[in-house]
Design an enzyme around this catalytic site. Structure first.
Site, PDB file in Angstrom:
ATOM      1  CB  SER A 195      -0.911  -0.121   1.302  1.00  0.00           C
ATOM      2  OG  SER A 195      -0.784   1.083   2.253  1.00  0.00           O
ATOM      3  CE  LYS A 196       0.608   7.857  -3.534  1.00  0.00           C
ATOM      4  NZ  LYS A 196       0.114   8.528  -4.439  1.00  0.00           N
ATOM      5  NE  ARG A 197      -3.671   4.963   4.071  1.00  0.00           N
ATOM      6  CZ  ARG A 197      -3.651   4.062   5.378  1.00  0.00           C
ATOM      7  NH1 ARG A 197      -3.119   4.362   6.417  1.00  0.00           N
ATOM      8  NH2 ARG A 197      -4.715   2.903   5.143  1.00  0.00           N
ATOM      9  CE  LYS A 198      -2.373  -0.598   5.718  1.00  0.00           C
ATOM     10  NZ  LYS A 198      -2.764  -1.804   6.241  1.00  0.00           N
TER      11      LYS A 198
ATOM     12  CG  LEU B  44       3.680   0.776  -3.645  1.00  0.00           C
ATOM     13  CD1 LEU B  44       3.781  -0.829  -4.445  1.00  0.00           C
ATOM     14  CD2 LEU B  44       2.428   1.077  -3.504  1.00  0.00           C
TER      15      LEU B  44
END
Ligand code: GLU
Length: 554
Positions: free
Chosen positions: A298-301, A305
């Site tokens: 995930s981009k956020r976590k 990535l």
């Protein structure tokens, strides 16, 4: 209301400036003259400034498929969402292609387009979309919809209250059956509108579909009147995809499997336009383990990535590329074992070996692959990559490297070039750690001296070694001298004998070499010490031995 006003008139009213029909586009963008089997693929990122593993994964597959088949690989910038566009994003995309050796044959360039199938930025293709949209309006297959956000919300609420499928379709689509004359009046009055598909689909009918990665599937026909053109006349992804991949003559669409859900729309649009469909390869996202379960990166976590993450850590692009290939083609590793020195371009990349389920990302594995890849590079190549990395992330280290390039190359040459090259580092930041002791500004003692050697003994050892040390000695003479020092302090010289009977001596030549290693390199592990000393040079070696004598004496 003018009841004689028909869909042709409406098409002319909506698109007054487009004279040409799609026939003209067929002539302007003719089918490509390529040998049969040649694949035309595209890398179609949105210019958001964020490039991630998924982009590389897709672009690498595109590039390999095109170039192994004698086809064409091109870049299309999907910039329909102006709000998400970030300045400099295209430059980053081009840089990524350059770094990873993804040679573009056509497509957007920093200042224009290369190739006759452009423009390759979607916002510059408005006229082309309008020609196609006009044809759909004429045929009664598209219509202007004047619903405001609030009106759409209301429809959604009503649908929820009667448990109807959500969306704009059938009887829910309030402007679907508006007579062209009535629509024209609203358009003339300046009411904003989007252009929607008048979907002839019936979800009771099923469409069979074969994806080259996922295999055979089946889904209900699309019945949603999806938006084709937004109120500013710019297309949605669905319409742009169909128009662009037709007129750019794409043969194989590689894209993330999040698009499978809207594939029925694309299949329908190709069919309504009367165009053949490209082949599709829907690829699963890259996964990671979290506890005992798998999940999408995930981009956020997950900072890992982003491609920038690997750049900052100093992974060389060749290593990342090689690792992605291990995720992508199940037979890659076997091929690599059999062809350790072959260039990646020799690998028979095939979509038949692509993983339909999400490949698992494994940082340790990446690191292993990276060590192997870097160990096979020439010192020259590592030096070039390391310097570029250091210039960006460790400018002081870059200065050190530049001050004596021959020295840096010498360090990087240790243990390189043979059948079993050393694998000391997998990234440029690890290379910096590994090389640090060669530079006085970074040298520090982090290893421990052998426990069986006290300060006095160490002082004796360093002093005696310094007396006989000659930087011109070859490895065997050098080692004889170390042995002599060991013998002089009563340590065992023959390791075999020592191991058989460890109590016979207070220590061994191994301990003496370790003490020298700590004094000269600061650590318990290093490449061949004689070679290291040769590189460090007499002045540095003597300086370090002197310092060690002083320090250990205190
Ligand atoms: N711009 C789309 C994306 O970044 C491209 C999808 C496609 O390749 O068709 O997801």
């Amino acid at each position: 209301m003018d009841t004689a006003f028909n869909s042709h008139n409406l098409a002319d009213l909506l698109f007054p400036d487009t004279e040409d029909g799609t026939q003209a586009l067929e002539a302007r963008f003719p089918p490509r003259a390529l040998p049969s089997g040649a694949m035309v693929t595209r890398f179609a990122p949105s210019p958001t400034g964020f490039l991630h593993l998924g982009n590389l994964y897709g672009a690498l597959a595109d590039e390999r498929l095109a170039h192994r088949s004698g086809g064409v690989f091109y870049l299309r910038v999907e910039d329909t969402d102006e709000k998400r566009e970030v300045p400099g994003a295209l430059e980053k995309i081009l840089e990524m292609c350059g770094e990873f050796g993804l040679a573009l044959d056509e497509g957007a360039t920093a200042d224009g387009d290369a190739g006759v199938y452009g423009p390759f930025r979607q916002r510059r293709r408005a006229e082309i979309y309008h020609i196609c949209a006009k044809e759909l309006v004429r045929k009664g297959l598209a219509y202007p919809c004047f619903c405001t956000e609030e009106a759409l919300d209301e429809i959604r609420e009503k649908q929820a209250s009667v448990k109807a499928n959500p969306g704009y379709y059938g009887a829910w689509a309030v402007h679907r059956d508006m007579p062209p004359g009535a629509a024209a009046e609203l358009v003339r009055a300046g009411k904003p509108y989007v252009l929607r598909l008048r979907s002839p689909g019936d979800p009771a009918r099923r469409v069979k579909f074969t994806d080259l990665v996922k295999g055979d599937t089946e889904f209900p026909e699309n019945d949603q009147d999806v938006v084709l053109l937004k109120s500013d006349g710019i297309p949605t992804y669905h319409f742009a995809h169909v128009v662009d991949d037709h007129f750019m003559r794409t043969t194989h669409v590689v894209r993330g499997d999040e698009w499978l859900a809207t594939l029925p729309i694309h299949v329908q649009l190709f069919s309504l336009m009367g165009w053949p469909m490209p082949e599709y390869l829907h690829t699963a996202p890259i996964m990671k383990m979290e506890g005992a379960s798998k999940r999408k990166l995930s981009k956020r976590k997950d900072p890992e990535l982003a491609l920038d993450f690997y750049r900052a850590k100093g992974f060389c692009p060749a290593a990342l590329k090689e690792y992605i290939l291990t995720l992508q083609n199940s037979n890659f590793e076997e091929w690599r074992d059999q062809n350790p020195a072959a260039p990646l371009s020799d690998f028979p990349f095939s979509f038949k070996k692509m993983n339909p389920a999400g490949a698992l990302f494994d940082m340790d594995k990446l690191m292993d692959v990276a060590k192997t890849v870097m160990s096979r590079q020439s010192a020259e190549e590592v030096y070039g990559g390391l310097l570029a990395w250091a210039e960006a992330y460790e400018p002081e280290f870059a200065l050190m490297l530049r001050r004596d390039e021959g020295y840096a190359r010498g360090i990087l040459s240790i243990g390189r070039g043979g059948p079993k090259p050393r694998k000391d580092f997998g990234t440029y930041s690890e290379a910096k750690e590994y090389m640090a002791f060669f530079y006085d500004g970074l040298f520090e003692i982090i290893g421990a001296y052998p426990e069986n050697m006290g300060a006095e003994l160490l002082k004796t050892v360093f002093g005696r070694f310094a007396e006989t040390y000659d930087p011109r000695d070859d490895n065997s003479v050098w080692f004889e001298k170390v042995k002599a020092v060991a013998a002089g302090i009563g340590f065992a010289v023959n390791m075999k004998d020592y191991k058989k009977n460890p109590d016979a001596h207070p220590g061994s030549v191994g301990d003496v070499a370790m003490a020298l290693r700590i004094a000269v390199t600061g650590r318990a592990q290093s490449p061949d010490l004689c070679e290291v000393m040769r590189l460090l040079g007499e002045v540095r070696v003597r300086e370090r031995l002197n310092t060690a004598q002083g320090v250990t004496h205190e």
